[in-house]
Design a protein around this motif. Structure first.
Motif, PDB file in Angstrom:
ATOM      1  N   PRO A  89      70.124   1.433  68.794  1.00 16.53           N
ATOM      2  CA  PRO A  89      70.908   0.166  69.382  1.00 16.53           C
ATOM      3  C   PRO A  89      71.122   0.199  70.832  1.00 16.53           C
ATOM      4  CG  PRO A  89      71.965   1.292  67.413  1.00 16.53           C
ATOM      5  CD  PRO A  89      71.004   2.160  67.698  1.00 16.53           C
ATOM      6  N   GLY A  90      71.426   1.115  71.273  1.00 13.55           N
ATOM      7  CA  GLY A  90      71.597   1.137  72.936  1.00 13.55           C
ATOM      8  C   GLY A  90      70.074   0.708  73.610  1.00 13.55           C
ATOM      9  N   CYS A  91      69.073   1.190  72.773  1.00 17.49           N
ATOM     10  CA  CYS A  91      67.916   0.861  73.522  1.00 17.49           C
ATOM     11  C   CYS A  91      67.507  -0.617  73.338  1.00 17.49           C
ATOM     12  CB  CYS A  91      66.587   1.801  72.881  1.00 17.49           C
ATOM     13  SG  CYS A  91      66.713   3.571  73.338  1.00 17.49           S
ATOM     14  N   GLN A  92      67.846  -1.044  72.470  1.00 20.13           N
ATOM     15  CA  GLN A  92      67.660  -2.696  72.224  1.00 20.13           C
ATOM     16  C   GLN A  92      68.291  -3.462  73.060  1.00 20.13           C
ATOM     17  OE1 GLN A  92      68.153  -4.032  67.935  1.00 20.13           O
ATOM     18  NE2 GLN A  92      67.556  -5.845  68.301  1.00 20.13           N
ATOM     19  N   ALA A  93      69.503  -2.960  73.164  1.00 20.43           N
ATOM     20  CA  ALA A  93      70.343  -3.716  74.179  1.00 20.43           C
ATOM     21  C   ALA A  93      69.855  -3.634  75.360  1.00 20.43           C
ATOM     22  CB  ALA A  93      71.968  -3.272  74.003  1.00 20.43           C
ATOM     23  N   LEU A  94      69.546  -2.530  75.812  1.00 19.93           N
ATOM     24  CA  LEU A  94      68.795  -2.338  77.274  1.00 19.93           C
ATOM     25  C   LEU A  94      67.638  -3.152  77.489  1.00 19.93           C
ATOM     26  CD1 LEU A  94      69.272  -0.635  80.165  1.00 19.93           C
ATOM     27  CD2 LEU A  94      67.698   1.063  78.674  1.00 19.93           C
ATOM     28  N   PHE A  95      66.750  -3.094  76.553  1.00 23.06           N
ATOM     29  CA  PHE A  95      65.579  -4.125  76.527  1.00 23.06           C
ATOM     30  C   PHE A  95      65.822  -5.307  76.635  1.00 23.06           C
ATOM     31  CE2 PHE A  95      63.115  -0.068  75.865  1.00 23.06           C
ATOM     32  CZ  PHE A  95      61.953  -0.223  76.382  1.00 23.06           C
ATOM     33  N   GLN A  96      66.754  -5.722  75.764  1.00 21.41           N
ATOM     34  CA  GLN A  96      67.105  -7.265  75.482  1.00 21.41           C
ATOM     35  C   GLN A  96      67.688  -7.581  77.060  1.00 21.41           C
ATOM     36  OE1 GLN A  96      69.318  -7.595  72.249  1.00 21.41           O
ATOM     37  NE2 GLN A  96      67.820  -7.982  70.715  1.00 21.41           N
ATOM     38  N   GLY A  97      68.612  -6.863  77.493  1.00 24.23           N
ATOM     39  CA  GLY A  97      68.958  -7.088  78.871  1.00 24.23           C
ATOM     40  C   GLY A  97      68.249  -7.282  79.961  1.00 24.23           C
ATOM     41  N   LEU A  98      67.075  -6.396  79.934  1.00 22.40           N
ATOM     42  CA  LEU A  98      66.145  -6.521  81.010  1.00 22.40           C
ATOM     43  C   LEU A  98      65.299  -7.931  80.862  1.00 22.40           C
ATOM     44  CD1 LEU A  98      64.873  -2.763  81.264  1.00 22.40           C
ATOM     45  CD2 LEU A  98      66.153  -4.086  83.034  1.00 22.40           C
ATOM     46  N   LEU A  99      64.869  -8.130  79.590  1.00 26.91           N
ATOM     47  CA  LEU A  99      63.996  -9.192  79.404  1.00 26.91           C
ATOM     48  C   LEU A  99      64.608 -10.517  79.545  1.00 26.91           C
ATOM     49  CD1 LEU A  99      61.746  -7.555  76.572  1.00 26.91           C
ATOM     50  CD2 LEU A  99      60.894  -7.983  78.832  1.00 26.91           C
ATOM     51  N   SER A 100      66.042 -10.553  79.405  1.00 27.08           N
ATOM     52  CA  SER A 100      66.884 -11.852  79.656  1.00 27.08           C
ATOM     53  C   SER A 100      66.651 -11.985  81.051  1.00 27.08           C
ATOM     54  CB  SER A 100      68.160 -11.357  79.129  1.00 27.08           C
ATOM     55  OG  SER A 100      68.956 -10.624  79.938  1.00 27.08           O
ATOM     56  N   ARG A 101      66.516 -11.294  81.908  1.00 26.51           N
ATOM     57  CA  ARG A 101      66.726 -11.473  83.486  1.00 26.51           C
ATOM     58  C   ARG A 101      65.219 -11.788  84.124  1.00 26.51           C
ATOM     59  NH1 ARG A 101      70.239  -6.749  85.696  1.00 26.51           N
ATOM     60  NH2 ARG A 101      69.090  -5.560  83.977  1.00 26.51           N
ATOM     61  N   CYS A 105      64.488   6.221  75.644  1.00 28.56           N
ATOM     62  CA  CYS A 105      64.699   6.028  74.158  1.00 28.56           C
ATOM     63  C   CYS A 105      63.586   6.947  73.403  1.00 28.56           C
ATOM     64  CB  CYS A 105      64.244   4.634  73.852  1.00 28.56           C
ATOM     65  SG  CYS A 105      65.546   3.499  74.758  1.00 28.56           S
ATOM     66  N   PRO A 106      63.534   8.142  73.590  1.00 30.03           N
ATOM     67  CA  PRO A 106      62.350   9.037  72.856  1.00 30.03           C
ATOM     68  C   PRO A 106      62.059   8.906  71.525  1.00 30.03           C
ATOM     69  CG  PRO A 106      64.533  10.288  73.535  1.00 30.03           C
ATOM     70  CD  PRO A 106      64.701   9.162  73.850  1.00 30.03           C
ATOM     71  N   GLY A 107      63.449   8.473  70.797  1.00 27.33           N
ATOM     72  CA  GLY A 107      63.071   8.559  69.131  1.00 27.33           C
ATOM     73  C   GLY A 107      62.985   6.994  68.749  1.00 27.33           C
ATOM     74  N   ALA A 108      62.989   6.012  69.673  1.00 25.47           N
ATOM     75  CA  ALA A 108      62.793   4.578  69.163  1.00 25.47           C
ATOM     76  C   ALA A 108      61.361   4.330  68.906  1.00 25.47           C
ATOM     77  CB  ALA A 108      63.509   3.698  70.235  1.00 25.47           C
ATOM     78  N   GLU A 109      61.053   3.383  68.327  1.00 21.95           N
ATOM     79  CA  GLU A 109      59.644   2.779  68.156  1.00 21.95           C
ATOM     80  C   GLU A 109      59.804   1.452  68.714  1.00 21.95           C
ATOM     81  OE1 GLU A 109      58.584   2.376  63.901  1.00 21.95           O
ATOM     82  OE2 GLU A 109      58.582   4.504  63.662  1.00 21.95           O
ATOM     83  N   ILE A 110      58.968   1.298  69.740  1.00 20.71           N
ATOM     84  CA  ILE A 110      58.722   0.126  70.679  1.00 20.71           C
ATOM     85  C   ILE A 110      57.532  -0.773  70.469  1.00 20.71           C
ATOM     86  CG2 ILE A 110      58.639  -0.805  73.071  1.00 20.71           C
ATOM     87  CD1 ILE A 110      59.950   1.956  73.964  1.00 20.71           C
ATOM     88  N   GLU A 111      57.661  -1.887  70.043  1.00 23.02           N
ATOM     89  CA  GLU A 111      56.558  -3.019  69.596  1.00 23.02           C
ATOM     90  C   GLU A 111      56.528  -3.641  70.725  1.00 23.02           C
ATOM     91  OE1 GLU A 111      57.266  -5.066  66.303  1.00 23.02           O
ATOM     92  OE2 GLU A 111      57.475  -3.264  64.981  1.00 23.02           O
ATOM     93  N   ILE A 112      55.340  -3.975  71.195  1.00 19.38           N
ATOM     94  CA  ILE A 112      54.615  -4.809  72.444  1.00 19.38           C
ATOM     95  C   ILE A 112      54.143  -6.129  71.637  1.00 19.38           C
ATOM     96  CG2 ILE A 112      53.500  -4.917  74.648  1.00 19.38           C
ATOM     97  CD1 ILE A 112      53.734  -2.155  74.969  1.00 19.38           C
TER      98      ILE A 112
END
Length: 207
Positions: A158-170, A200-207
């Motif tokens: 959840p922290g990773c998702q929030a971090l990515f969303q914060g970056l991409l919102s700006r 985020c070593p344990g997260a799956e990141i989709e592009i």
């Protein structure tokens, strides 16, 4: 020519008090144009531009480039047009913002054809690319003191998702017109996203 206005004023004042019998004929002491400075302060969320630029076209292009490349910072421009800055330096001032934008925080100065860049990169590969940067118009980097800070702590899904969303919102990843290649103006947000992914070593990141 004095190195700065304070030195010029001090010399002028000293010469105004010549001993009796001495008279100063004429005095013209010039000062060099103020060095161009750009300061990226991530903590404050600002990019501060100051110093001299050769013309209004350079200032306009520089501010436009800054707004494209610094996705998370508010741009503050207090530069002044000074004819003593050669027109050939204009493209270099604009181009030099690219390497600065890729730093977490940093300082860029350009004066008399010499550029200096100091700061901290997100990761070593980015640092290497910044150190290898070249500038047009006969301007060269004399000092590129770029290091990489310690790794940031890992965070959960959840922290990773929030971090990515914060970056991409700006910021937005831009592509070259009509091509599948990423625009160089997006280098700063890509670096920030890469640094976020490393946390985020344990997260799956989709592009």
């Amino acid at each position: 020519e004095a190195p700065d206005a304070a030195t010029r004023d001090a010399v002028t004042k000293a010469l105004a008090g010549l001993p009796q019998g001495f008279k100063l004929g004429s005095l013209e002491i010039g000062v060099p144009a103020a060095p161009f400075r750009a300061v990226k302060d991530t903590a404050a969320g600002t990019l501060l531009l100051s110093g001299a630029v050769p013309d209004e076209a350079t200032r306009t292009a520089m501010v436009a480039a800054a707004k494209r490349r610094f996705f998370a910072e508010t741009v503050s421009d207090t530069t002044v047009v000074d004819a003593r800055v050669p027109a050939s330096a204009g493209p270099a001032l604009v181009a030099a913002l690219g390497p600065l934008s890729r730093l977490r925080s940093g300082l860029l100065t350009v004066s008399d054809g010499i550029a200096m860049l100091k700061g901290e990169a997100f990761y070593e590969q980015a640092a290497a690319a910044i150190r290898a940067a070249e500038l047009p118009g006969g301007v060269r980097f004399d000092t590129v003191a770029v290091n990489v800070g310690p790794p940031e702590p890992a965070i959960d899904g959840p922290g990773c998702q929030a971090l990515f969303q914060g970056l991409l919102s700006r910021g937005t990843i831009l592509f070259d017109s009509g091509k599948a290649t990423i625009d160089q103006d997006s280098a700063s947000i890509l670096d920030a996203l890469a640094a976020a992914a490393a946390r985020c070593p344990g997260a799956e990141i989709e592009i």
